[in-house]
Design a protein around this motif. Structure first.
Motif, mmCIF file in Angstrom:
data_model
loop_
_atom_site.group_PDB
_atom_site.id
_atom_site.type_symbol
_atom_site.label_atom_id
_atom_site.label_comp_id
_atom_site.label_asym_id
_atom_site.label_seq_id
_atom_site.Cartn_x
_atom_site.Cartn_y
_atom_site.Cartn_z
ATOM 1 N N PRO A 55 5.409 107.287 38.101
ATOM 2 C CA PRO A 55 5.938 106.133 37.372
ATOM 3 C C PRO A 55 4.899 105.025 37.263
ATOM 4 O O PRO A 55 4.426 104.516 38.295
ATOM 5 N N PRO A 56 4.503 104.619 36.066
ATOM 6 C CA PRO A 56 3.479 103.579 35.928
ATOM 7 C C PRO A 56 3.898 102.242 36.517
ATOM 8 O O PRO A 56 3.061 101.473 36.992
ATOM 9 N N LEU A 57 5.209 101.968 36.508
ATOM 10 C CA LEU A 57 5.685 100.693 37.063
ATOM 11 C C LEU A 57 5.416 100.591 38.556
ATOM 12 O O LEU A 57 5.350 99.482 39.105
ATOM 13 N N LEU A 58 5.265 101.727 39.228
ATOM 14 C CA LEU A 58 5.015 101.703 40.666
ATOM 15 C C LEU A 58 3.697 101.006 40.964
ATOM 16 O O LEU A 58 3.592 100.227 41.918
ATOM 17 N N ASP A 59 2.681 101.283 40.173
ATOM 18 C CA ASP A 59 1.388 100.630 40.360
ATOM 19 C C ASP A 59 1.397 99.204 39.841
ATOM 20 O O ASP A 59 0.823 98.299 40.450
ATOM 21 N N GLU A 60 2.062 98.998 38.707
ATOM 22 C CA GLU A 60 1.965 97.706 38.032
ATOM 23 C C GLU A 60 2.906 96.658 38.611
ATOM 24 O O GLU A 60 2.519 95.499 38.772
ATOM 25 N N GLN A 112 9.165 92.489 49.248
ATOM 26 C CA GLN A 112 7.727 92.327 49.483
ATOM 27 C C GLN A 112 6.995 93.631 49.201
ATOM 28 O O GLN A 112 7.461 94.714 49.560
ATOM 29 N N ARG A 113 5.849 93.528 48.521
ATOM 30 C CA ARG A 113 5.073 94.713 48.194
ATOM 31 C C ARG A 113 4.555 95.402 49.452
ATOM 32 O O ARG A 113 4.203 94.756 50.440
ATOM 33 N N LEU A 114 4.505 96.743 49.388
ATOM 34 C CA LEU A 114 3.950 97.547 50.463
ATOM 35 C C LEU A 114 2.635 98.154 50.003
ATOM 36 O O LEU A 114 2.246 98.031 48.835
ATOM 37 N N SER A 115 1.968 98.840 50.921
ATOM 38 C CA SER A 115 0.739 99.524 50.546
ATOM 39 C C SER A 115 1.035 100.572 49.485
ATOM 40 O O SER A 115 2.168 101.058 49.355
ATOM 41 N N GLU A 116 0.027 100.906 48.693
ATOM 42 C CA GLU A 116 0.197 101.892 47.629
ATOM 43 C C GLU A 116 0.714 103.210 48.183
ATOM 44 O O GLU A 116 1.610 103.847 47.607
ATOM 45 N N GLU A 117 0.174 103.626 49.320
ATOM 46 C CA GLU A 117 0.590 104.881 49.946
ATOM 47 C C GLU A 117 2.055 104.830 50.364
ATOM 48 O O GLU A 117 2.805 105.792 50.175
ATOM 49 N N ALA A 118 2.483 103.682 50.931
ATOM 50 C CA ALA A 118 3.865 103.558 51.401
ATOM 51 C C ALA A 118 4.845 103.518 50.231
ATOM 52 O O ALA A 118 5.904 104.165 50.274
ATOM 53 N N GLU A 119 4.518 102.777 49.177
ATOM 54 C CA GLU A 119 5.417 102.700 48.025
ATOM 55 C C GLU A 119 5.579 104.059 47.361
ATOM 56 O O GLU A 119 6.691 104.449 46.983
ATOM 57 N N LEU A 120 4.479 104.795 47.243
ATOM 58 C CA LEU A 120 4.572 106.125 46.643
ATOM 59 C C LEU A 120 5.392 107.063 47.517
ATOM 60 O O LEU A 120 6.214 107.850 47.020
ATOM 61 N N ALA A 121 5.200 106.982 48.842
ATOM 62 C CA ALA A 121 5.955 107.844 49.758
ATOM 63 C C ALA A 121 7.449 107.556 49.662
ATOM 64 O O ALA A 121 8.274 108.483 49.605
ATOM 65 N N ALA A 168 -1.146 89.719 45.510
ATOM 66 C CA ALA A 168 -1.592 89.017 44.310
ATOM 67 C C ALA A 168 -2.765 89.753 43.667
ATOM 68 O O ALA A 168 -2.851 89.866 42.442
ATOM 69 N N SER A 169 -3.653 90.265 44.514
ATOM 70 C CA SER A 169 -4.804 91.017 43.996
ATOM 71 C C SER A 169 -4.350 92.279 43.288
ATOM 72 O O SER A 169 -4.861 92.639 42.230
ATOM 73 N N ALA A 170 -3.353 92.975 43.866
ATOM 74 C CA ALA A 170 -2.850 94.208 43.260
ATOM 75 C C ALA A 170 -2.175 93.931 41.921
ATOM 76 O O ALA A 170 -2.191 94.743 41.004
ATOM 77 N N ALA A 171 -1.576 92.733 41.796
ATOM 78 C CA ALA A 171 -0.898 92.371 40.547
ATOM 79 C C ALA A 171 -1.864 91.784 39.524
ATOM 80 O O ALA A 171 -1.460 91.433 38.418
ATOM 81 N N GLY A 172 -3.136 91.642 39.896
ATOM 82 C CA GLY A 172 -4.147 91.130 38.980
ATOM 83 C C GLY A 172 -4.068 89.632 38.797
ATOM 84 O O GLY A 172 -4.473 89.095 37.764
ATOM 85 N N LEU A 173 -3.561 88.914 39.822
ATOM 86 C CA LEU A 173 -3.400 87.464 39.715
ATOM 87 C C LEU A 173 -4.530 86.685 40.359
ATOM 88 O O LEU A 173 -4.542 85.468 40.331
#
Length: 398
Positions: free
Chosen positions: A245-250, A281-290, A392-397
């Motif tokens: 899902p692209p929304l997972l990253d974005e 709250q956002r989690l690490s990329e690995e955790a959100e995907l899991a 914030a960095s992951a969201a490109g802010l």
């Protein structure tokens, strides 16, 4: 022999390496009056031998040794002297073998020590077994057969642990590779194949309009082609989303789950309710995907096997992290599917995959099932929450 059988049984049922080594040290200490045994393990860099087991050895001595920063095996076990099976060592006050650790040993009240290397089948150093003795006590000659068996059992325990770690790392890399490949295919479907279908659909619409106005009898065929193109485009979009899902990253887990569950509620014949905190709250990329994959696999199992037409997904903050629970009111999971041994027969692979993802994150997975329904509950440690800066960095802010 009784102890050896007991230790092998511990290894067979998957007891932790440190538990086995501590049990081994207790046995050696009982059979060697006055001795305090310690097992040292070669670190991942192959440079340091660090004390890992030895419940009766002085704690301060082990801590002092663990804090020393010295070269390969320096101070108590050299590769040249350590290739044989005979114990190496002697008086701590005079033997140069203990130059680095002498002060720590004397402060702990130790006068004599003997070391034996623990070698692998390929004769590589895995660690060392140390027998230390208090002051003013002349150590008896160690029982050679006892030490040989102890070294052999220690080597088995360490190699089992290493093999398990290598298998876990391989599993992690395989899972990561699959996720990366899914992401690549999803993007390719969306950015390339999907775009081409969109252009084809527009061209067909133009031709259809022209054919309709000119009276050429192909309008019905073109209408069917346009309808089929739209269906293919929808299927590719769905497949792309399910792959990754692209929304997972974005946008994160919250948006990705809401979009995914809306799709399920429209198509699957399964009504899914979602309970989760607003602005999670956002989690690490690995955790959100899991987490997404665990929910995806659980809902797929509910739809295909449970017989339930309703499911609930609940995500909540708990003191030690994040808890995710997926529950249904179906017929339950057969015990054979929950048995790890059934994986080889093709059952329970999804459950093993979920468990492996959670283990890689340092969390835990619990499954409660009965004839009235099933709940899959995963707990993800709080260390996987992103800081405000990283989010914030992951969201490109930034």
């Amino acid at each position: 022999m009784t102890t050896e059988t007991h230790l092998l049984e511990m290894l067979g049922r998957g007891a932790p390496m440190l538990e086995v080594l501590n049990e081994l040290c207790n046995f050696i200490d009982t059979r060697s009056p006055g001795a305090m045994s310690t097992v040292f393990l070669l670190d991942n860099d192959g440079i340091r031998l660090r004390p890992v087991a030895g419940p009766n050895a002085p704690k301060t001595w082990k801590e002092e040794i663990d804090n020393l920063e010295v070269g390969p095996y320096e101070g108590f076990c050299s590769t040249a002297e350590g290739q044989g099976r005979a114990p190496i060592g002697g008086e701590i006050t005079s033997d140069p073998l203990f130059a680095v650790h002498r002060q720590a040993a004397l402060q702990a009240g130790l006068q004599m020590a003997a070391f034996q290397p623990i070698l692998s089948i390929k004769n590589q150093i895995l660690g060392a077994l140390a027998l230390s003795y208090p002051k003013r006590q002349r150590p008896p000659e160690p029982d050679s057969e006892l030490m040989e068996r102890a070294i052999h059992l220690a080597a088995i325990a360490i190699e089992c642990y290493r093999n398990e770690q290598e298998l876990r790392e391989f599993s992690r890399r395989l899972s990561q590779s699959q996720d990366d490949e899914r992401r690549r295919i999803a993007r390719e479907l969306h950015d390339s194949t999907g775009q081409k279908l969109a252009v084809l659909a527009m061209n067909l619409a133009l031709v259809e309009n022209q054919a309709s106005s000119s009276g050429v009898p192909v309008n019905k065929m073109l209408t069917g082609c346009s309808s089929l193109t739209r269906e293919i485009s929808d299927e590719i979009r769905t497949l792309s989303y399910l792959l990754h899902p692209p929304l997972l990253d974005e946008c994160g887990l919250e948006s990705a789950l809401q979009m995914y569950l809306r799709g399920i509620n429209r198509r699957e014949g399964l009504k899914v309710e979602l309970e989760m905190p607003r602005r999670l709250q956002r989690l690490s990329e690995e955790a959100e995907l899991a987490i997404f994959r665990i929910i995806q696999a659980s809902l797929t199992n509910i739809h295909l096997h449970s017989g339930s037409d309703k499911a609930n997904v609940k995500i909540e903050r708990i003191p030690d992290g994040l808890a995710i629970a997926i529950s249904d009111h179906g017929r339950g999971i057969p015990s054979a599917v929950l048995d790890r041994s059934s994986v080889d027969k093709g059952a329970g692979v999804g459950i093993v995959g979920m468990n492996e993802r959670v283990n890689q994150l340092g969390g835990r997975l619990e499954i409660h099932t009965s004839g009235h329904g099933t709940q899959v509950r995963a707990v993800i440690p709080s260390r996987h929450f992103r800081s405000a800066k990283s989010a914030a960095s992951a969201a490109g802010l930034d």
